[in-house]
Write a protein that holds these residues in place. Sequence first.
Motif, mmCIF file in Angstrom:
data_model
loop_
_atom_site.group_PDB
_atom_site.id
_atom_site.type_symbol
_atom_site.label_atom_id
_atom_site.label_comp_id
_atom_site.label_asym_id
_atom_site.label_seq_id
_atom_site.Cartn_x
_atom_site.Cartn_y
_atom_site.Cartn_z
ATOM 1 N N CYS A 6 3.441 1.047 15.487
ATOM 2 C CA CYS A 6 2.313 1.032 16.431
ATOM 3 C C CYS A 6 2.565 0.108 17.618
ATOM 4 C CB CYS A 6 1.032 0.583 15.718
ATOM 5 S SG CYS A 6 0.434 1.730 14.461
ATOM 6 N N PHE A 7 3.453 -0.856 17.445
ATOM 7 C CA PHE A 7 3.691 -1.852 18.501
ATOM 8 C C PHE A 7 5.056 -1.700 19.176
ATOM 9 C CE2 PHE A 7 0.266 -3.975 16.199
ATOM 10 C CZ PHE A 7 -0.489 -4.481 17.242
ATOM 11 N N TYR A 8 6.073 -1.384 18.402
ATOM 12 C CA TYR A 8 7.418 -1.228 18.964
ATOM 13 C C TYR A 8 7.588 0.235 19.378
ATOM 14 C CZ TYR A 8 8.629 -5.858 17.216
ATOM 15 O OH TYR A 8 8.677 -7.210 16.985
ATOM 16 N N LEU A 9 7.447 0.482 20.673
ATOM 17 C CA LEU A 9 7.345 1.853 21.162
ATOM 18 C C LEU A 9 8.598 2.312 21.900
ATOM 19 C CD1 LEU A 9 3.720 1.597 22.584
ATOM 20 C CD2 LEU A 9 4.411 2.298 20.287
ATOM 21 N N GLY A 49 0.276 -4.237 -1.014
ATOM 22 C CA GLY A 49 1.567 -4.898 -0.914
ATOM 23 C C GLY A 49 2.711 -3.937 -0.611
ATOM 24 N N ASP A 50 2.388 -2.707 -0.280
ATOM 25 C CA ASP A 50 3.407 -1.696 0.016
ATOM 26 C C ASP A 50 4.005 -1.963 1.396
ATOM 27 O OD1 ASP A 50 4.994 0.494 0.401
ATOM 28 O OD2 ASP A 50 3.446 1.984 -0.037
ATOM 29 N N GLU A 51 5.296 -2.266 1.452
ATOM 30 C CA GLU A 51 5.935 -2.639 2.707
ATOM 31 C C GLU A 51 6.074 -1.483 3.686
ATOM 32 O OE1 GLU A 51 9.425 -4.959 2.554
ATOM 33 O OE2 GLU A 51 8.543 -6.518 1.295
ATOM 34 N N ILE A 52 5.890 -0.256 3.211
ATOM 35 C CA ILE A 52 5.898 0.886 4.132
ATOM 36 C C ILE A 52 4.780 0.730 5.157
ATOM 37 C CG2 ILE A 52 5.539 3.392 4.302
ATOM 38 C CD1 ILE A 52 6.890 3.687 1.613
ATOM 39 N N ALA A 53 3.691 0.082 4.751
ATOM 40 C CA ALA A 53 2.571 -0.157 5.668
ATOM 41 C C ALA A 53 3.003 -1.074 6.823
ATOM 42 C CB ALA A 53 1.388 -0.766 4.925
ATOM 43 N N ILE A 54 3.894 -2.034 6.539
ATOM 44 C CA ILE A 54 4.411 -2.905 7.607
ATOM 45 C C ILE A 54 5.246 -2.086 8.586
ATOM 46 C CG2 ILE A 54 5.823 -4.914 8.155
ATOM 47 C CD1 ILE A 54 5.161 -6.080 5.477
ATOM 48 N N ASP A 55 6.065 -1.172 8.060
ATOM 49 C CA ASP A 55 6.866 -0.298 8.925
ATOM 50 C C ASP A 55 5.954 0.511 9.851
ATOM 51 O OD1 ASP A 55 8.988 -1.284 7.496
ATOM 52 O OD2 ASP A 55 9.274 0.524 6.290
ATOM 53 N N LYS A 56 4.845 0.994 9.324
ATOM 54 C CA LYS A 56 3.902 1.773 10.136
ATOM 55 C C LYS A 56 3.211 0.877 11.170
ATOM 56 C CE LYS A 56 2.967 5.295 6.614
ATOM 57 N NZ LYS A 56 1.940 5.900 5.726
ATOM 58 N N MET A 57 2.921 -0.375 10.785
ATOM 59 C CA MET A 57 2.346 -1.318 11.751
ATOM 60 C C MET A 57 3.315 -1.542 12.909
ATOM 61 S SD MET A 57 0.760 -4.241 9.242
ATOM 62 C CE MET A 57 0.394 -5.355 10.607
ATOM 63 N N MET A 58 4.586 -1.734 12.574
ATOM 64 C CA MET A 58 5.587 -1.972 13.610
ATOM 65 C C MET A 58 5.732 -0.749 14.512
ATOM 66 S SD MET A 58 8.526 -4.241 11.658
ATOM 67 C CE MET A 58 9.144 -4.914 13.200
ATOM 68 N N ASP A 65 8.261 4.850 24.136
ATOM 69 C CA ASP A 65 7.666 4.989 25.474
ATOM 70 C C ASP A 65 6.188 4.630 25.390
ATOM 71 O OD1 ASP A 65 6.723 7.592 24.332
ATOM 72 O OD2 ASP A 65 8.780 8.187 24.742
ATOM 73 N N THR A 66 5.310 5.608 25.121
ATOM 74 C CA THR A 66 3.880 5.318 24.994
ATOM 75 C C THR A 66 3.437 5.548 23.548
ATOM 76 O OG1 THR A 66 3.340 7.599 25.645
ATOM 77 C CG2 THR A 66 3.401 5.920 27.391
ATOM 78 N N PHE A 67 2.294 4.976 23.196
ATOM 79 C CA PHE A 67 1.793 5.083 21.833
ATOM 80 C C PHE A 67 1.313 6.500 21.545
ATOM 81 C CE2 PHE A 67 -1.931 4.946 18.961
ATOM 82 C CZ PHE A 67 -1.269 4.558 17.803
ATOM 83 N N ASN A 68 1.691 7.010 20.380
ATOM 84 C CA ASN A 68 1.267 8.333 19.934
ATOM 85 C C ASN A 68 0.981 8.245 18.442
ATOM 86 O OD1 ASN A 68 0.878 11.004 19.219
ATOM 87 N ND2 ASN A 68 2.702 11.772 20.253
ATOM 88 N N ALA A 69 -0.292 8.355 18.076
ATOM 89 C CA ALA A 69 -0.694 8.203 16.680
ATOM 90 C C ALA A 69 -0.047 9.255 15.780
ATOM 91 C CB ALA A 69 -2.212 8.289 16.569
ATOM 92 N N GLU A 70 0.270 10.418 16.335
ATOM 93 C CA GLU A 70 0.817 11.508 15.532
ATOM 94 C C GLU A 70 2.268 11.262 15.105
ATOM 95 O OE1 GLU A 70 0.279 15.117 17.661
ATOM 96 O OE2 GLU A 70 -1.925 15.036 17.588
ATOM 97 N N THR A 71 2.947 10.321 15.755
ATOM 98 C CA THR A 71 4.361 10.077 15.430
ATOM 99 C C THR A 71 4.570 8.784 14.626
ATOM 100 O OG1 THR A 71 4.774 8.880 17.505
ATOM 101 C CG2 THR A 71 5.072 11.278 17.528
ATOM 102 N N ILE A 72 3.490 8.124 14.202
ATOM 103 C CA ILE A 72 3.612 6.859 13.471
ATOM 104 C C ILE A 72 4.464 7.012 12.214
ATOM 105 C CG2 ILE A 72 2.356 5.122 12.121
ATOM 106 C CD1 ILE A 72 0.069 5.365 14.105
ATOM 107 N N GLU A 73 4.184 8.051 11.433
ATOM 108 C CA GLU A 73 4.917 8.284 10.184
ATOM 109 C C GLU A 73 6.410 8.432 10.456
ATOM 110 O OE1 GLU A 73 4.609 8.492 6.058
ATOM 111 O OE2 GLU A 73 2.829 8.671 7.345
ATOM 112 N N GLU A 74 6.745 9.228 11.447
ATOM 113 C CA GLU A 74 8.152 9.473 11.779
ATOM 114 C C GLU A 74 8.818 8.217 12.339
ATOM 115 O OE1 GLU A 74 10.733 12.108 15.015
ATOM 116 O OE2 GLU A 74 8.610 12.584 14.638
ATOM 117 N N ALA A 101 -2.791 0.174 13.658
ATOM 118 C CA ALA A 101 -2.033 -0.950 13.091
ATOM 119 C C ALA A 101 -2.881 -1.709 12.076
ATOM 120 C CB ALA A 101 -1.587 -1.896 14.210
ATOM 121 N N ASP A 102 -4.147 -1.942 12.403
ATOM 122 C CA ASP A 102 -5.007 -2.724 11.510
ATOM 123 C C ASP A 102 -5.329 -1.961 10.230
ATOM 124 O OD1 ASP A 102 -6.356 -5.383 11.547
ATOM 125 O OD2 ASP A 102 -8.126 -4.167 11.103
ATOM 126 N N THR A 103 -5.433 -0.651 10.327
ATOM 127 C CA THR A 103 -5.661 0.165 9.134
ATOM 128 C C THR A 103 -4.497 -0.001 8.157
ATOM 129 O OG1 THR A 103 -6.946 1.786 10.401
ATOM 130 C CG2 THR A 103 -6.032 2.508 8.287
#
Length: 265
Positions: free
Chosen positions: A151-154, A140-149, A156-165, A129-131
Amino acid sequence: MNTLTLHNEKYRTEKLIPSKWDELFLDQALRILRLQKYPECFSVRFLMLKVLLNLRLLKKGFKSDLFFALLLKNHSQKDNFKLLAFTDWIFEEEKSCTKLLLTKVKKPLKKVRVCKDFDKTQFWQWVHADTNFLAYAQTGDEIAIDKMMACFYLKDTFNAETIEEESTFFKNLLPEKKELFLMWYIGNRQVLAQTYDAVFGGEKEETKRRDFGWAGVLDDLSTDVTKMEQVGELNIHNVLFSMNKRIIRDREAQAEAERNNKQKS
């Protein structure tokens, strides 16, 4: 909270009014963030004041009560401008909160993503999320905010490989909801920086973060890649506390060694 007092020769009334974002109800915060998209003028500020006072907009106009009657009828334009000073904090350049949060994001067909309390975050979850937060701060690219979200709005459990999707789930979320999430993240990140100042404030650690990311700061706690993954699954406070303690201990040892060298010379 601030206390707003209004009175004339017949009536006197007092009402508590929020003085920071964390004192707002969720719907108040979202309405104010929505209003901020309009030019800063008297009428918009007055609407914000009404939102702060929790005067809800009904079909036939604003809810009528004694306080509202005093506010509109018994105060001059000059007095009303003074009242608007209670909204000044809304326009501060850097907005943040730590408790105010949209806990669920829902979509049609009962799709739901849930955000837990920040203090329950795993370290690697926060690192990703911090990256993206740092990427948003730079571009200022808002896609980065979507990726941050993501990381937190799950689901089930956190999976780094599915962040993009998973980030596509938040693509069309209302701007004020994304902004509120960003404020929540910034506020909690500030708390981390104040609590573990050696990790965030040290020149050596800053260089590692710039060159190698958070993994560069974490490697001192991990003997190999496997151990690093295990540490990354720990609670964020456990990891940062250990980092902070180790950095302080290393600084003290270095300072002691320098003093000994000076005495010898």
